[in-house]
Design a protein around this motif. Structure first.
Motif, PDB file in Angstrom:
ATOM      1  N   VAL A   1      44.654  21.052  70.248  1.00 15.99           N
ATOM      2  CA  VAL A   1      45.202  22.301  69.716  1.00 15.99           C
ATOM      3  C   VAL A   1      44.282  22.908  68.670  1.00 15.99           C
ATOM      4  O   VAL A   1      44.093  24.130  68.609  1.00 15.99           O
ATOM      5  N   GLY A   2      43.671  22.072  67.826  1.00 13.06           N
ATOM      6  CA  GLY A   2      42.918  22.584  66.696  1.00 13.06           C
ATOM      7  C   GLY A   2      41.439  22.795  66.907  1.00 13.06           C
ATOM      8  O   GLY A   2      40.780  23.421  66.081  1.00 13.06           O
ATOM      9  N   ARG A   3      40.875  22.327  68.020  1.00  9.75           N
ATOM     10  CA  ARG A   3      39.425  22.317  68.169  1.00  9.75           C
ATOM     11  C   ARG A   3      38.799  23.710  68.220  1.00  9.75           C
ATOM     12  O   ARG A   3      37.667  23.906  67.769  1.00  9.75           O
ATOM     13  N   ARG A   4      39.510  24.708  68.713  1.00 11.25           N
ATOM     14  CA  ARG A   4      38.908  26.047  68.844  1.00 11.25           C
ATOM     15  C   ARG A   4      38.613  26.686  67.501  1.00 11.25           C
ATOM     16  O   ARG A   4      37.690  27.479  67.378  1.00 11.25           O
ATOM     17  N   GLY A   5      39.396  26.328  66.486  1.00  5.03           N
ATOM     18  CA  GLY A   5      39.153  26.912  65.165  1.00  5.03           C
ATOM     19  C   GLY A   5      38.369  26.005  64.251  1.00  5.03           C
ATOM     20  O   GLY A   5      38.308  26.253  63.055  1.00  5.03           O
ATOM     21  N   ALA A   6      37.785  24.946  64.795  1.00  4.30           N
ATOM     22  CA  ALA A   6      37.118  23.937  63.957  1.00  4.30           C
ATOM     23  C   ALA A   6      35.624  23.917  64.198  1.00  4.30           C
ATOM     24  O   ALA A   6      35.023  22.879  64.328  1.00  4.30           O
ATOM     25  N   LEU A   7      35.000  25.066  64.215  1.00  2.40           N
ATOM     26  CA  LEU A   7      33.595  25.146  64.549  1.00  2.40           C
ATOM     27  C   LEU A   7      32.683  24.958  63.347  1.00  2.40           C
ATOM     28  O   LEU A   7      31.474  24.857  63.516  1.00  2.40           O
ATOM     29  N   VAL A   8      33.222  24.900  62.117  1.00  2.00           N
ATOM     30  CA  VAL A   8      32.383  24.709  60.943  1.00  2.00           C
ATOM     31  C   VAL A   8      31.729  23.345  61.006  1.00  2.00           C
ATOM     32  O   VAL A   8      32.403  22.335  61.117  1.00  2.00           O
ATOM     33  N   GLY A   9      30.433  23.309  60.929  1.00  2.70           N
ATOM     34  CA  GLY A   9      29.721  22.046  60.906  1.00  2.70           C
ATOM     35  C   GLY A   9      29.758  21.274  62.205  1.00  2.70           C
ATOM     36  O   GLY A   9      29.358  20.135  62.254  1.00  2.70           O
TER      37      GLY A   9
ATOM     38  N   ALA B   1      43.486  23.865  50.774  1.00  2.00           N
ATOM     39  CA  ALA B   1      44.274  25.044  51.115  1.00  2.00           C
ATOM     40  C   ALA B   1      43.417  26.169  51.681  1.00  2.00           C
ATOM     41  O   ALA B   1      43.869  26.952  52.527  1.00  2.00           O
ATOM     42  N   GLN B   2      42.154  26.249  51.250  1.00  2.00           N
ATOM     43  CA  GLN B   2      41.295  27.359  51.662  1.00  2.00           C
ATOM     44  C   GLN B   2      40.709  27.190  53.054  1.00  2.00           C
ATOM     45  O   GLN B   2      40.394  28.191  53.701  1.00  2.00           O
ATOM     46  N   GLU B   3      40.529  25.965  53.513  1.00  2.00           N
ATOM     47  CA  GLU B   3      39.762  25.725  54.737  1.00  2.00           C
ATOM     48  C   GLU B   3      40.634  25.090  55.824  1.00  2.00           C
ATOM     49  O   GLU B   3      41.102  23.965  55.693  1.00  2.00           O
ATOM     50  N   ARG B   4      40.821  25.839  56.905  1.00  2.00           N
ATOM     51  CA  ARG B   4      41.621  25.323  58.017  1.00  2.00           C
ATOM     52  C   ARG B   4      40.996  24.077  58.636  1.00  2.00           C
ATOM     53  O   ARG B   4      41.689  23.113  58.981  1.00  2.00           O
ATOM     54  N   VAL B   5      39.666  24.074  58.776  1.00  2.00           N
ATOM     55  CA  VAL B   5      38.997  22.928  59.388  1.00  2.00           C
ATOM     56  C   VAL B   5      39.212  21.668  58.561  1.00  2.00           C
ATOM     57  O   VAL B   5      39.292  20.555  59.105  1.00  2.00           O
ATOM     58  N   VAL B   6      39.338  21.819  57.237  1.00  2.00           N
ATOM     59  CA  VAL B   6      39.602  20.666  56.386  1.00  2.00           C
ATOM     60  C   VAL B   6      40.990  20.107  56.673  1.00  2.00           C
ATOM     61  O   VAL B   6      41.173  18.894  56.843  1.00  2.00           O
ATOM     62  N   ARG B   7      41.982  20.969  56.740  1.00  2.00           N
ATOM     63  CA  ARG B   7      43.354  20.500  57.001  1.00  2.00           C
ATOM     64  C   ARG B   7      43.454  19.811  58.357  1.00  2.00           C
ATOM     65  O   ARG B   7      44.091  18.764  58.506  1.00  2.00           O
TER      66      ARG B   7
ATOM     67  N   ASN C   1      34.307  13.102  61.798  1.00  2.00           N
ATOM     68  CA  ASN C   1      35.217  13.794  60.891  1.00  2.00           C
ATOM     69  C   ASN C   1      34.570  13.998  59.520  1.00  2.00           C
ATOM     70  O   ASN C   1      34.608  15.091  58.946  1.00  2.00           O
ATOM     71  N   GLN C   2      33.984  12.923  58.990  1.00  3.15           N
ATOM     72  CA  GLN C   2      33.420  12.985  57.649  1.00  3.15           C
ATOM     73  C   GLN C   2      32.218  13.924  57.588  1.00  3.15           C
ATOM     74  O   GLN C   2      32.091  14.730  56.651  1.00  3.15           O
ATOM     75  N   THR C   3      31.347  13.859  58.569  1.00  3.75           N
ATOM     76  CA  THR C   3      30.167  14.716  58.565  1.00  3.75           C
ATOM     77  C   THR C   3      30.561  16.181  58.717  1.00  3.75           C
ATOM     78  O   THR C   3      29.964  17.064  58.096  1.00  3.75           O
ATOM     79  N   ARG C   4      31.572  16.440  59.524  1.00  7.24           N
ATOM     80  CA  ARG C   4      32.067  17.816  59.671  1.00  7.24           C
ATOM     81  C   ARG C   4      32.619  18.332  58.345  1.00  7.24           C
ATOM     82  O   ARG C   4      32.402  19.484  57.962  1.00  7.24           O
ATOM     83  N   LEU C   5      33.329  17.475  57.618  1.00  8.11           N
ATOM     84  CA  LEU C   5      33.856  17.880  56.316  1.00  8.11           C
ATOM     85  C   LEU C   5      32.735  18.169  55.322  1.00  8.11           C
ATOM     86  O   LEU C   5      32.789  19.140  54.568  1.00  8.11           O
ATOM     87  N   PHE C   6      31.692  17.327  55.308  1.00  9.30           N
ATOM     88  CA  PHE C   6      30.594  17.522  54.363  1.00  9.30           C
ATOM     89  C   PHE C   6      29.846  18.823  54.630  1.00  9.30           C
ATOM     90  O   PHE C   6      29.161  19.346  53.739  1.00  9.30           O
TER      91      PHE C   6
END
Length: 398
Positions: A389-397, A212-218, A326-331
């Motif tokens: 659609v989601g890539r612009r907000g998924a810069l974590v990791g 719930a806290q992390e948009r990149v996770v969702r 995907n997995q490495t970005r999540l970690f």
């Protein structure tokens, strides 16, 4: 002999990384022994091959539940004890599959195999903990490529062993391997301190909190679910295709097609390095284009084995690379919650995989291979759209 102690953030040796990859691959491979054997199991236990496909679905549902209930413990327990324990319990459940006298008993047994063979998903975040951040993509990529190799080789080995000794023999062999790995991991895995201290109910709730806290996770969870659902749908339908006219291949021959997917395992290891270099997001876009292309090739190649092989290779390279990215970005989102992040990802993936395998039967009955491939192409377009659609907000990791 006292167990080795390795602090987080150090560089694990090649031998330890290889052991992690083999143990994780063997554990996850237990989910797929039945996939190329659906026809022969159905004949022996007197059920149609379409109904036998529920063995794949039940295993994945059990796995999703096991991931949700067990893998978060990797953040609060000593994984040197947890991993060998899980391997041992899964060996007992594999023996249950080997001796199952009826289809309902086998269905229950494979569900319990899925529930308990989750050590691979405890090992993957362990690899992330051991690795230096600059090499995390490489180390996680190596371990995850071991998982993917286990998935693919399990089909080949299953078909060959079943062709020579019967389908029950593969479950006996898998049980023996699990016990051997339980002993080896007990001796070789380092002791790592618990990363957090939470009561079990709070630990499970925290899985949903971090999502719930992390948009990149969702965003990553949605992409992962689509990837794995497509992967499972393709491979389940492939068994139906190759066992029916004009092919009518044996279970051993069907299992050999898993070897063509090994290119995906090699690509997965390389894709971890793309993450380390900061190319995760554009590489993911290329991967989704490749997934779409693979289903297009599959749709027009159902009666031509060369085209089917091309589709297998293209799909596996794309899906396995996407899984690593995907997995490495999540970690990269959180050190303290890696096991729980992995729990969210793999639970979502295997629920989607269960849906994918469950959809395969109705799609096959409605329009055969063409219907399955067309549905896969449509879902690939959805995945490509979600990525865009989601890539612009998924810069974590990334």
């Amino acid at each position: 002999m006292s167990p080795p102690t390795t602090p987080p953030g150090t560089r694990p040796g090649r031998g330890l990384v290889l052991l992690l990859a083999v143990a994780a691959g063997a554990a996850v491979g237990n989910l797929y022994w039945a996939q190329p054997l659906l026809e022969v199991i159905g004949r022996e236990l007197d059920v149609p091959s379409g109904h036998a496909g529920w063995l794949v679905t039940a295993t994945q549902l059990g796995y999703a539940v096991g991931i949700l209930l067990i893998v978060p413990l990797g953040d609060v327990l000593d994984r040197r004890r947890l991993v060998p324990l899980l391997l041992t319990v899964s060996a007992v459940m594999l023996v249950g599959c080997a001796v199952a006298p009826t289809f309902p008993v086998l269905l229950a047994a494979v569900t319990l195999v899925g529930l308990t063979t989750v050590s691979g998903q405890v090992i993957a975040p362990l690899a992330g903990d051991l690795a230096d951040p600059a090499e995390r993509g490489r180390v996680v990529g190596t371990v995850t490529s071991g998982i993917l190799t286990g998935i693919l080789l399990s089909r080949t080995v299953s078909g060959l062993v079943a062709g020579a000794f019967g389908w029950r023999a593969i479950y006996v062999a898998a049980a023996v391997l699990a016990l051997v790995l339980a002993v080896v991991t007990w001796r070789r895995l380092p002791v790592l301190p618990a990363k957090t201290h939470l009561p079990y109910p709070a630990l499970l709730r925290s899985v949903f909190t971090v999502v719930a806290q992390e948009r990149v996770v969702r965003w990553s969870l949605v992409l992962g679910a689509l990837q794995f659902g497509l992967f499972t749908m393709f491979w389940t339908a492939l068994t139906f295709l190759l066992s029916a006219p004009p092919y009518e291949y044996s279970e051993a021959a069907i299992g050999l097609f898993g070897l063509f997917g090994l290119a995906g395992a090699v690509a997965a290891q390389r894709s971890g390095r793309l993450h380390d270099r900061g190319w995760s997001l554009p590489a993911a876009g290329v991967g989704w284009v490749a997934v779409l292309a693979s289903f297009v090739v599959a749709a027009v190649s159902g009666r031509h084995v060369v085209g089917v092989v091309v589709a297998i290779v293209l799909l596996d390279v794309a899906i396995q690379s996407l899984n690593i990215l995907n997995q490495t970005r999540l970690f990269a989102v959180s050190h303290e919650a890696r096991s729980r992040l992995n729990t969210a990802a793999i639970t979502t993936n295997f629920l989607a995989g269960a849906v994918g395998s469950a959809l395969t039967g109705p799609l096959w009955q409605a329009g055969g291979w063409t219907a399955v491939a067309s549905a896969g192409a449509a879902l690939s377009l959805v995945g490509l759209g979600v990525w865009a659609v989601g890539r612009r907000g998924a810069l974590v990791g990334s």
